[in-house]
Design a protein around this motif. Structure first.
Motif, PDB file in Angstrom:
ATOM      1  N   THR A  23      29.529 -30.414  36.984  1.00 41.91           N
ATOM      2  CA  THR A  23      30.077 -30.536  38.340  1.00 41.91           C
ATOM      3  C   THR A  23      30.917 -31.797  38.462  1.00 41.91           C
ATOM      4  O   THR A  23      32.063 -31.757  38.942  1.00 41.91           O
ATOM      5  N   PHE A  24      30.368 -32.930  38.029  1.00 41.97           N
ATOM      6  CA  PHE A  24      31.086 -34.189  38.198  1.00 41.97           C
ATOM      7  C   PHE A  24      32.290 -34.299  37.260  1.00 41.97           C
ATOM      8  O   PHE A  24      33.285 -34.938  37.618  1.00 41.97           O
ATOM      9  N   GLU A  25      32.218 -33.684  36.100  1.00 40.34           N
ATOM     10  CA  GLU A  25      33.391 -33.658  35.230  1.00 40.34           C
ATOM     11  C   GLU A  25      34.535 -32.883  35.883  1.00 40.34           C
ATOM     12  O   GLU A  25      35.703 -33.285  35.808  1.00 40.34           O
ATOM     13  N   THR A  26      34.199 -31.776  36.540  1.00 35.18           N
ATOM     14  CA  THR A  26      35.216 -30.994  37.251  1.00 35.18           C
ATOM     15  C   THR A  26      35.834 -31.808  38.365  1.00 35.18           C
ATOM     16  O   THR A  26      37.067 -31.855  38.523  1.00 35.18           O
ATOM     17  N   TRP A  27      34.996 -32.476  39.136  1.00 34.79           N
ATOM     18  CA  TRP A  27      35.503 -33.305  40.231  1.00 34.79           C
ATOM     19  C   TRP A  27      36.354 -34.453  39.703  1.00 34.79           C
ATOM     20  O   TRP A  27      37.397 -34.779  40.289  1.00 34.79           O
ATOM     21  N   ALA A  28      35.931 -35.068  38.614  1.00 39.69           N
ATOM     22  CA  ALA A  28      36.692 -36.192  38.067  1.00 39.69           C
ATOM     23  C   ALA A  28      38.070 -35.759  37.586  1.00 39.69           C
ATOM     24  O   ALA A  28      39.008 -36.563  37.563  1.00 39.69           O
ATOM     25  N   SER A  29      38.187 -34.484  37.234  1.00 41.52           N
ATOM     26  CA  SER A  29      39.472 -33.993  36.716  1.00 41.52           C
ATOM     27  C   SER A  29      40.444 -33.581  37.812  1.00 41.52           C
ATOM     28  O   SER A  29      41.652 -33.530  37.569  1.00 41.52           O
ATOM     29  N   ASP A  30      39.928 -33.281  39.018  1.00 44.28           N
ATOM     30  CA  ASP A  30      40.849 -32.772  40.044  1.00 44.28           C
ATOM     31  C   ASP A  30      40.804 -33.530  41.372  1.00 44.28           C
ATOM     32  O   ASP A  30      41.476 -33.150  42.326  1.00 44.28           O
ATOM     33  N   GLU A  31      40.019 -34.608  41.447  1.00 48.36           N
ATOM     34  CA  GLU A  31      39.916 -35.372  42.694  1.00 48.36           C
ATOM     35  C   GLU A  31      41.160 -36.235  42.897  1.00 48.36           C
ATOM     36  O   GLU A  31      41.558 -36.991  42.010  1.00 48.36           O
ATOM     37  N   ALA A  32      41.761 -36.127  44.086  1.00 53.07           N
ATOM     38  CA  ALA A  32      42.986 -36.871  44.377  1.00 53.07           C
ATOM     39  C   ALA A  32      42.716 -38.324  44.764  1.00 53.07           C
ATOM     40  O   ALA A  32      43.551 -39.198  44.517  1.00 53.07           O
ATOM     41  N   ASP A  33      41.568 -38.583  45.371  1.00 54.89           N
ATOM     42  CA  ASP A  33      41.257 -39.933  45.825  1.00 54.89           C
ATOM     43  C   ASP A  33      40.840 -40.806  44.639  1.00 54.89           C
ATOM     44  O   ASP A  33      39.871 -40.475  43.940  1.00 54.89           O
ATOM     45  N   PRO A  34      41.522 -41.926  44.383  1.00 52.96           N
ATOM     46  CA  PRO A  34      41.237 -42.729  43.185  1.00 52.96           C
ATOM     47  C   PRO A  34      39.809 -43.264  43.114  1.00 52.96           C
ATOM     48  O   PRO A  34      39.181 -43.213  42.050  1.00 52.96           O
TER      49      PRO A  34
END
Length: 214
Positions: free
Chosen positions: A54-65
């Protein structure tokens, strides 16, 4: 609402569900009543595997730095947790183990696309649930008795609690209005509810009452 009161508000709103998730019945529900060392470790490893994905997916597509950096750090830590749980398995269990991914809770998490909701649901809501789970796993290994593995899960629980605190600090930076805090609280509470519903459904499927016996 602020970071100092956010966790308290979530835990107060979902006090009944969290109290039941903190009971000895939790491992019964998670293991389908197979309360042995290999099964408990497999369940724990599955949880860590789902979290890192889950967190790997978020880290790859999250726009907020800032959120992206936090998600990447959690993904790395969950990978470490996964490896440490694997190392606690005996060789036969480890060789036969086929990691599972997903589940209702992570399906919900992976549907969050907004940084505020991801922080609140993933770092805070999921963290609160994970802390409850770690506590029951600790108790299981204390009763084995296996102090080394109990200590492993004490360490994982401490690190999870630290991530909750980081999530609360991130929420303070990202929630600019009361509406933001309300949205954050709603998703954090829903994560607890999803975890509880899975717990209750599992116990009821075994003919057990999820409510405590007074």
């Amino acid at each position: 609402m602020d970071a100092a009161s956010f966790r308290e508000s979530v835990e107060s709103a979902k006090a009944t569900e969290l109290n039941r998730l903190g009971s000895q019945k939790l491992l019964l529900a998670l293991t389908d009543a197979e309360l042995d060392r290999p099964t408990v470790l497999r369940v724990a490893a599955d949880s860590e595997n789902a979290a890192r994905n889950t967190f790997e997916t978020w880290a790859s597509d999250e726009a907020d730095p800032a959120a992206r950096e936090a998600f990447a750090a959690v993904a790395e830590e969950e990978t470490d947790h996964y490896d440490r749980v694997l190392s606690a398995m005996d060789e036969d269990t480890r060789e036969a183990y086929d990691p599972a991914d997903g589940g209702t809770l992570h399906s919900y998490l992976r549907g969050r696309e907004d940084a505020v909701e991801r922080i609140a649901a993933g770092l805070v809501g999921r963290g609160i649930v994970a802390s409850k789970t770690h506590l029951q796993v600790i108790s299981f290994f204390v009763n084995e008795p296996d102090e080394a593995t109990a200590n492993l899960f004490r360490e994982l629980r401490t690190e999870t609690e630290e991530r909750i605190d980081e999530g609360l600090a991130l929420l303070a930076d990202h929630c600019e209005t009361d509406a933001d805090w309300e949205r954050a609280q709603a998703v954090a509470e829903y994560v607890v509810q999803v975890a509880y519903d899975d717990y209750a459904d599992s116990l009821e499927g075994m003919g057990l009452d999820p409510k405590p016996i007074c």
